[in-house]
Design an enzyme around this catalytic site. Structure first.
Site, PDB file in Angstrom:
ATOM      1  N   GLU A  95      -2.384  -6.459  -2.749  1.00 18.66           N
ATOM      2  CA  GLU A  95      -3.049  -7.291  -1.582  1.00 18.66           C
ATOM      3  C   GLU A  95      -3.736  -6.479  -0.131  1.00 18.66           C
ATOM      4  O   GLU A  95      -3.965  -5.483   0.105  1.00 18.66           O
ATOM      5  CB  GLU A  95      -1.586  -7.689  -0.836  1.00 18.66           C
ATOM      6  CG  GLU A  95      -0.031  -8.401  -1.815  1.00 18.66           C
ATOM      7  CD  GLU A  95       1.252  -8.791  -1.259  1.00 18.66           C
ATOM      8  OE1 GLU A  95       1.339  -9.396  -1.578  1.00 18.66           O
ATOM      9  OE2 GLU A  95       1.356  -7.702  -0.386  1.00 18.66           O
ATOM     10  N   CYS A 108      -7.113  -3.512   6.232  1.00 20.66           N
ATOM     11  CA  CYS A 108      -6.106  -2.696   5.081  1.00 20.66           C
ATOM     12  C   CYS A 108      -6.440  -3.303   3.824  1.00 20.66           C
ATOM     13  O   CYS A 108      -5.536  -4.094   3.069  1.00 20.66           O
ATOM     14  CB  CYS A 108      -4.590  -3.190   5.804  1.00 20.66           C
ATOM     15  SG  CYS A 108      -3.888  -1.937   5.505  1.00 20.66           S
ATOM     16  N   CYS A 115       2.620   1.844  -6.780  1.00 14.82           N
ATOM     17  CA  CYS A 115       2.598   3.329  -6.336  1.00 14.82           C
ATOM     18  C   CYS A 115       3.422   4.053  -7.159  1.00 14.82           C
ATOM     19  O   CYS A 115       4.744   3.823  -7.726  1.00 14.82           O
ATOM     20  CB  CYS A 115       2.795   3.833  -4.926  1.00 14.82           C
ATOM     21  SG  CYS A 115       2.852   4.919  -3.667  1.00 14.82           S
ATOM     22  N   CYS A 119       8.667   6.281  -1.985  1.00 20.53           N
ATOM     23  CA  CYS A 119       8.650   5.793  -0.664  1.00 20.53           C
ATOM     24  C   CYS A 119      10.177   5.520  -0.567  1.00 20.53           C
ATOM     25  O   CYS A 119      10.468   4.209  -1.013  1.00 20.53           O
ATOM     26  CB  CYS A 119       8.225   6.392   0.339  1.00 20.53           C
ATOM     27  SG  CYS A 119       6.729   7.500   0.465  1.00 20.53           S
ATOM     28  N   CYS A 122       9.631   1.417   0.763  1.00 21.44           N
ATOM     29  CA  CYS A 122       8.023   1.374   0.958  1.00 21.44           C
ATOM     30  C   CYS A 122       8.459  -0.283   0.095  1.00 21.44           C
ATOM     31  O   CYS A 122       9.075   0.138  -1.236  1.00 21.44           O
ATOM     32  CB  CYS A 122       7.293   1.575   0.568  1.00 21.44           C
ATOM     33  SG  CYS A 122       6.105   1.079   0.472  1.00 21.44           S
ATOM     34  N   CYS A 333       3.728  -3.074   7.607  1.00 21.51           N
ATOM     35  CA  CYS A 333       3.482  -1.403   7.392  1.00 21.51           C
ATOM     36  C   CYS A 333       5.483  -1.451   6.442  1.00 21.51           C
ATOM     37  O   CYS A 333       6.229  -1.869   6.737  1.00 21.51           O
ATOM     38  CB  CYS A 333       3.763  -0.543   8.296  1.00 21.51           C
ATOM     39  SG  CYS A 333       3.939   0.749   8.154  1.00 21.51           S
TER      40      CYS A 333
END
Length: 344
Positions: A95, A108, A115, A119, A122, A333
């Protein structure tokens, strides 16, 4: 050979385009002609490169294609933010988020499908790692959205850890900033990272882009509980590296700090963060946490965030509260999750 089996020209630097030109029997200057067609005129087909000979275009087309691809889907927020879905890697799409804000239009971009960093807060990290994007995949996000021509800023804050795919990110930055590419000033680009130290040093040495460091906690134990990478890349070591660079003029350093109620948002935490950042020329972005499924984390309330910001400012650390955008379309975020080919 179908376009899917061909090599994408989009994302190639001038050096790589010179290699392609030589391989196809074209003169060296043909690389700049190709770059002009790809990044300035933004054509969609090799046959549109009309200042190359017909023979050269035919030879080029046997192995190469422009490699542009429009978004597969989009979702528009009530605040004007738009989330775009692109083909990714390993069955996981990626995205990119377009954020209009008065005279600014920011995109962005993602650098990975998924990933590795894990974290706790996230959504991208929850889906695991599915593959690195190429420089072409990254530049395609910039060139292929409807608002491409009006963009003023690029932030590498989408899916993935940019320092975990540094070669592709550096090539994309080269395309964005070179006179033969999009010719942007590095001051229009920000790269966000957890702080892989060797890779971060290379980014700082080889580019002049702005840098944003994901901090989110003022102590090592608390940060490690949220970000497992603290163990491998301690924040104190990351900040020590950053102290060797000048962030007072052309380049800006930002500290990203998501705030969670009862976890990292007291005035004591603010004082600890100020001590940690003392002497470092930076600004702190305080970020509201947006709830993700099956998480016991919740955001700080507005009054707590305001008190935290004011305390940092009193202690000499410039701090602001970031305006939240696109929450209603899961574009804020930490919320980017892409879409698996197996998802309904």
């Amino acid at each position: 050979m179908t376009d899917d089996a061909k090599i994408s020209l989009t994302g190639m630097t001038i050096d790589r385009l010179q290699e392609v030109a030589a391989e196809c029997g074209m003169p060296r200057f043909a690389a700049r002609q190709m770059a002009d067609w790809l990044y300035v005129k933004r054509i969609a087909d090799v046959d549109d490169m009309t200042n190359l000979s017909k023979k050269a275009r035919e030879t080029l087309s046997r192995r190469y294609c422009v490699g542009r691809a429009a978004p597969k889907a989009s979702a528009r927020s009530v605040d004007g933010t738009v989330k775009y879905l692109f083909d990714g890697k390993g069955g996981r799409d990626v995205e990119a988020v377009y954020i209009p804000d008065r005279d600014r239009a920011t995109l962005c971009v993602s650098s990975q499908a998924g990933c590795r960093m894990g974290c706790k807060f996230c959504m991208t990290g929850r889906q695991g790692f599915h593959g690195n994007l190429t420089a072409g995949d990254i530049i395609n996000q910039v060139l292929s959205i409807p608002e491409s021509e009006s963009l003023t800023n690029i932030v590498f804050m989408g899916m993935g850890e940019p320092m975990d795919n540094l070669d592709a990110v550096l090539d994309a930055i080269t395309v964005l900033t070179s006179p033969w590419g999009l010719a942007w000033s590095p001051k229009r680009i920000t790269v966000s990272t957890i702080g892989k130290i060797t890779e971060l040093k290379r980014l700082l040495d080889e580019t002049k882009v702005h840098v944003a460091i994901s901090v989110h906690a003022p102590s090592a134990p608390l940060r490690e509980s949220l970000m497992p990478v603290e163990k491998a890349y301690p924040l104190k070591s990351v900040l020590e590296l950053l102290r060797h660079y000048d962030f007072s003029h052309q380049r800006r350093l930002s500290v990203e700090y998501i705030m969670w109620g009862g976890l990292n948002d007291t005035l004591r935490h603010a004082q600890s963060l100020a001590r940690l950042l003392k002497g470092l020329d930076c600004r702190v972005n305080l970020i509201r946490f947006h709830a993700i499924p099956d998480s016991d984390l919740h955001t700080s309330d507005d009054s707590t965030m305001t008190a935290f910001r004011d305390r940092l400012n009193e202690l000499g650390i410039t701090a602001t509260i970031r305006t939240s955008r696109g929450e209603d379309i899961a574009a804020a975020c930490g919320m980017l999750a892409g879409k698996s080919k197996n998802d309904s």
